[in-house]
Design an enzyme around this catalytic site. Structure first.
Site, PDB file in Angstrom:
ATOM      1  N   ASP A 679       0.866  -1.269  -0.138  1.00 39.62           N
ATOM      2  CA  ASP A 679       0.137   0.139   0.044  1.00 39.62           C
ATOM      3  C   ASP A 679       1.102   1.280   0.080  1.00 39.62           C
ATOM      4  OD1 ASP A 679      -2.688   1.027   0.316  1.00 39.62           O
ATOM      5  OD2 ASP A 679      -1.873   1.964   2.137  1.00 39.62           O
ATOM      6  N   LYS A 683       1.482   4.230  -2.777  1.00 38.98           N
ATOM      7  CA  LYS A 683       1.431   5.673  -2.502  1.00 38.98           C
ATOM      8  C   LYS A 683       2.462   6.466  -3.324  1.00 38.98           C
ATOM      9  CE  LYS A 683      -1.473   5.271   1.429  1.00 38.98           C
ATOM     10  NZ  LYS A 683      -1.461   4.829   2.699  1.00 38.98           N
TER      11      LYS A 683
END
Ligand code: ADP
Ligand code: ASP
Ligand code: MG
Length: 816
Positions: A679, A683
């Site tokens: 995750d 980003k």
């Protein structure tokens, strides 16, 4: 003296007639010497037209005759005292018999001439004026009924007759001498030709009658009483935010009404203009309001335009060919011929090359216009100097009007921006040489959307409405709805933005409501009234509703919605998303989404992809746009990992800290989904791309936090077992850090176009040293922020802050 004209709805019911009586009586009592002009009761002109047409087709019309009788008799029964009723019934009955006989004639001959039609529809105004004069007579004995066909003299252009001014002036003057002290009720709409045959002045023509009488009699004002508060910025039936205009010039009113503002019949302005008599448009149902005054000078309104009007159904004919170049007589010939044949040309545009002329006509005139062209230009067509034009149908004209336009640059830019941003294709453009109007031809299907979008664009101080389609009703979606609901009034008051959620879907149900879904009870509404969810169906409906200023919000974490993003942009709908999938997929997709959005002039906002509501994506964009150069980005963008390392101090064991984090709900069900760093990697990837680097997920150097044994474990339980075994490894790390006065941090770095994520130890001089709780932090080292980096820090997860970020993106769409 004053002329008071009341339209169909004003005399449409017994209640409204009482309103008329009050207005007339007040004026009479004040000594204003009013002359009253009335239309037919509402619906009556249409009904009479239909009866005439039915008779000519051999269809029965007596039912409708009965309807007419009842409509008028009802009024007699309720508004005239019983002892006076009989003569009125008798006179109305005589008129109805006349009408019946004429219709019988049409029925027998199966033929309806324009002349007969005018005679038949003239009964509407005759009934209503006679009737109302008799009601008024009870209060003002001077009341008298006048059939204007004896005074308004016209040519024989039945259905749309032109006034013979000289004769009409003489006759009306004579009438005023003989009826000096009377209160006259004059039939609107009708006149007669030199042979005394009844003619009509065109639909809506009662306004014109009022202006003719006002002009001849030197009225101080001509008041047009109707069912709206004056002339409005747009047709209030289509544009809910339309508002009434206090002052208009004759030219502005003329242009607005010529392009479809039905509230006043365009020729009305001419007699008033010539004598400089003001026209007031007022509401019979709200007589205390001033309405609109049409006068010589326009006011200095702060808006660049006065209003927007439209003709919903037109056809265009486009004439091209070399035969037109340099032939000055060409357009003269064309338009003279069309005028001679009584074809009304609504609008003309000519390309600067003179290679083509486009003009708009009413659909019912289109075929005839083509035929006439074929005959008139036979030689040119045969010689291929002209191409036989084709007809384009189902189009509308939208016109913006106002005298201020002349002095304000950028008006057309604003018009086309609003149209373009909403995906409305402009077929042709015309600007009147007066610069009082710009008209565009668009598809009929787009008209309502275009009117609303253009209205929003020009009356910007007014509330702008955003139409939102929201996918996903989990934590973030639900929180967003709550925030939107709570902030509704604040937004309206402070940002002039109204957010209407018009479509909602989750994986089970979907719900649409053009008026806006009530965000207080959306759950029940969706459950109770929703349809079975279907993502492509959702997209289809969103397009089909064709609303202006649309925003699609993806509040899901699912892969599927992203596959629709491009098509959404192509439908000129902006996207706001907290879903990272689209931006962190392959680079080609990332690129193409931006290109498509830009091409269609819509927004793509995704601030919450990185650090929830923290301003990170925006800051990066602003730095880049203002010409700064990014040297390095360092970041901690996982709240979970942040929490874990912030608590992994002193006596704590790594195993226990992870367990605790899971218990508190900070981790995914399998903590490796967080600790694996994927995750975080997404980003960083998005930031790198926004920083102008062409980079794929596989290019990221993703360092592991966990030893291999933990990653390989087959289940969550086994993972914890392995993690317990790894305690020594983590303790060693911790001790090493402590001995050097450092802390352990999992940091992403972007430098020289490369993204690396790794476990690092930082000392107190590093901005990430003092990070606490589950905060995110990011530091931008740039050409401008070289000595001390620009740092953004704060909570980077949670439904409240994420929904808040989505909300902010949404408002940014509205602000454009
Ligand atoms: P009347 O019967 O009183 O003559 P009309 O029906 O002819 O009334 O005209 C009034 C109607 O015109 C209003 O009810 C409104 O729906 C419509 N209309 C269209 N455009 C405008 C506009 N720009 N301003 C006000 N009314 C408009
Ligand atoms: N009754 C006529 C019409 O409906 C004239 C008018 O109302 O102005 O067109
Ligand atoms: Mg009217």
């Amino acid at each position: 003296m004053k002329v008071l004209k009341f339209g169909g709805t004003s005399v449409g019911t017994k209640e409204s007639i009482q309103g008329v009586l009050a207005i007339v009586k007040e004026s009479f009592d004040k000594g204003e010497k009013p002359l009253v002009v009335l239309s037919a009761m509402s619906g009556v002109t249409n009904l009479l037209t239909q009866m005439a047409e039915h008779a000519a087709e051999g269809k029965p019309f007596d039912e409708n005759l009965k309807v007419l009788e009842e409509k008028h008799f009802d009024v007699v029964k309720s508004l005239i005292a019983v002892k006076f009723q009989n003569p009125v019934f008798t006179k109305l009955k005589l008129m109805l018999n006349d009408l019946d006989e004429i219709l019988q004639g049409v029925f027998a001959l199966r033929e309806l001439s324009m002349q007969s039609k005018d005679l038949i529809v003239s009964f509407g105004e005759r009934f209503s004026n006679y009737l109302v004069s008799k009601i008024m007579e009870q209060y003002i004995p001077e009341s008298e009924y006048i059939n204007a066909s004896h005074y308004v003299k016209t040519d024989s252009n039945f259905g749309n007759a032109h006034i013979n001014e000289e004769l009409t002036t003489q006759l009306i003057q004579a009438l005023s001498y003989t009826h000096a002290d009377k209160l006259l009720f004059v039939t609107g709409f009708i006149g007669s030709n030199d042979k005394g045959r009844v003619t009509t002045l065109g639909r809506g023509g009662s306004d014109y009658t009022a202006a003719i009488f006002g002009s001849v009699l030197g009225a101080s004002i001509i008041e047009i009483w109707t069912d709206v508060n004056g002339m409005m910025t747009a047709d209030p039936r289509i544009v809910k935010k339309a508002f009434s205009l206090p002052i208009l010039s004759y030219t502005e009113a003329m242009e607005l009404s010529y392009f479809g503002a039905k509230v006043i019949y365009p020729p009305t302005m001419i007699p008033a203009f010539l004598k400089k008599i003001p026209i007031a448009i007022r509401n019979t149902f709200e007589p205390h309001l001033a309405g609109t005054v049409i006068q010589f000078e326009s006011d200095k309104s702060s808006y660049p335009i006065k209003g927007i009007s439209s003709i919903s159904d037109i056809s265009i004919i486009n004439l091209t060919g070399s035969g037109m170049i340099g032939k000055s007589g060409f357009s003269g010939r064309l338009f003279t011929m069309l005028a001679r044949e009584q074809i009304n040309v609504i609008l003309i545009t000519q390309s600067s090359s003179e290679h083509s002329i486009t003009f708009a006509v009413n659909p019912q005139d289109a075929a005839k216009a083509l035929q006439l062209i074929a005959v008139e230009f036979e030689l040119e067509l045969d010689a291929n100097k002209l191409i036989m034009p084709e007809l384009e149908e189902n189009l509308s004209v939208l016109a913006i009007v106002g005298e201020n336009m002349k002095r304000t640059p950028g008006i057309s830019g604003r018009l086309f921006h609003a149209l373009g941003r909403n995906g409305i294709n402009v077929r042709a453009i015309a600007q009147g040489s007066s610069e009082f109007n710009i008209s565009v031809i668009i598809s009929k299907d787009d008209l309502a959307k275009a009117l609303n979008a253009v209205h929003d664009a020009f009356f910007a101080e007014l509330k702008k409405t955003l139409h939102v389609f929201n996918l996903g009703t989990g934590n973030i979606g639900a929180t967003l709805f709550k925030q939107l609901h709570e902030q509704h009034d604040f937004l309206l008051d402070n940002n002039d933005i109204e957010v209407k959620v018009v479509g909602i879907s989750n994986s089970r149900k979907m719900l649409f409501n053009e008026a806006g879904i009530n965000l207080e009870g959306w759950q029940e509404d969706l459950e109770g009234n929703g349809e079975i969810a279907d993502l492509s169906g959702f997209m289809e409906r969103m397009r089909a509703m064709n609303l202006p200023n649309c925003v699609f919000i993806d509040n899901t974490a699912s892969k599927l919605p992203a596959t629709y993003y491009e098509d959404i942009f192509k439908s000129n709908i902006s996207i706001v998303t907290c879903n990272k999938i689209a931006n962190s997929g392959d680079y080609a997709q990332y690129r193409s989404l931006r290109d498509t959005a830009r091409l269609h002039g819509v927004d793509f906002f995704y601030e919450t992809n990185v650090g929830a509501g923290l301003p990170i994506v925006r800051v990066l964009k602003d730095l880049m746009m203002s010409g700064d150069r990014i040297l390095k980005i360092e970041a901690i963008l996982s709240g979970t990992i942040s929490y874990i390392f912030n608590n992994f101090v002193g006596d704590a064991s790594f195993y226990e800290v992870v367990k605790k984090a899971q218990e508190l709900g900070y981790t995914e069900p399998d903590p490796r989904d967080d600790l694996g760093g994927v995750d975080f990697m997404r980003k960083m990837l998005i930031l790198a791309r926004d920083g102008d680097h062409v980079i794929e997920a596989s290019d990221v150097d993703l360092g592991a936090i966990l030893p291999e044994s933990c990653l390989q474990a087959a289940s969550v339980d086994e993972f914890y077992a392995e993690l317990l075994k790894a305690d020594q490894y983590f303790n060693a790390l911790k001790d090493k850090a402590a001995s050097e006065n450092k802390v352990i941090r999992y940091i992403g770095t972007l430098e020289d176009g490369k993204v690396k994520i790794s476990l690092q130890m930082v000392d107190s001089s590093h901005p990430f040293f003092a990070l606490s709780g589950s905060d995110n932090i990011i530091s931008f080292t740039t050409e401008r922020y070289k000595e001390r980096p620009l740092v953004v820090k704060g909570p980077g997860a949670g439904a409240e802050v994420t929904a808040g970020g989505v909300f902010a993106d949404l408002i940014n769409v509205g602000a454009r």
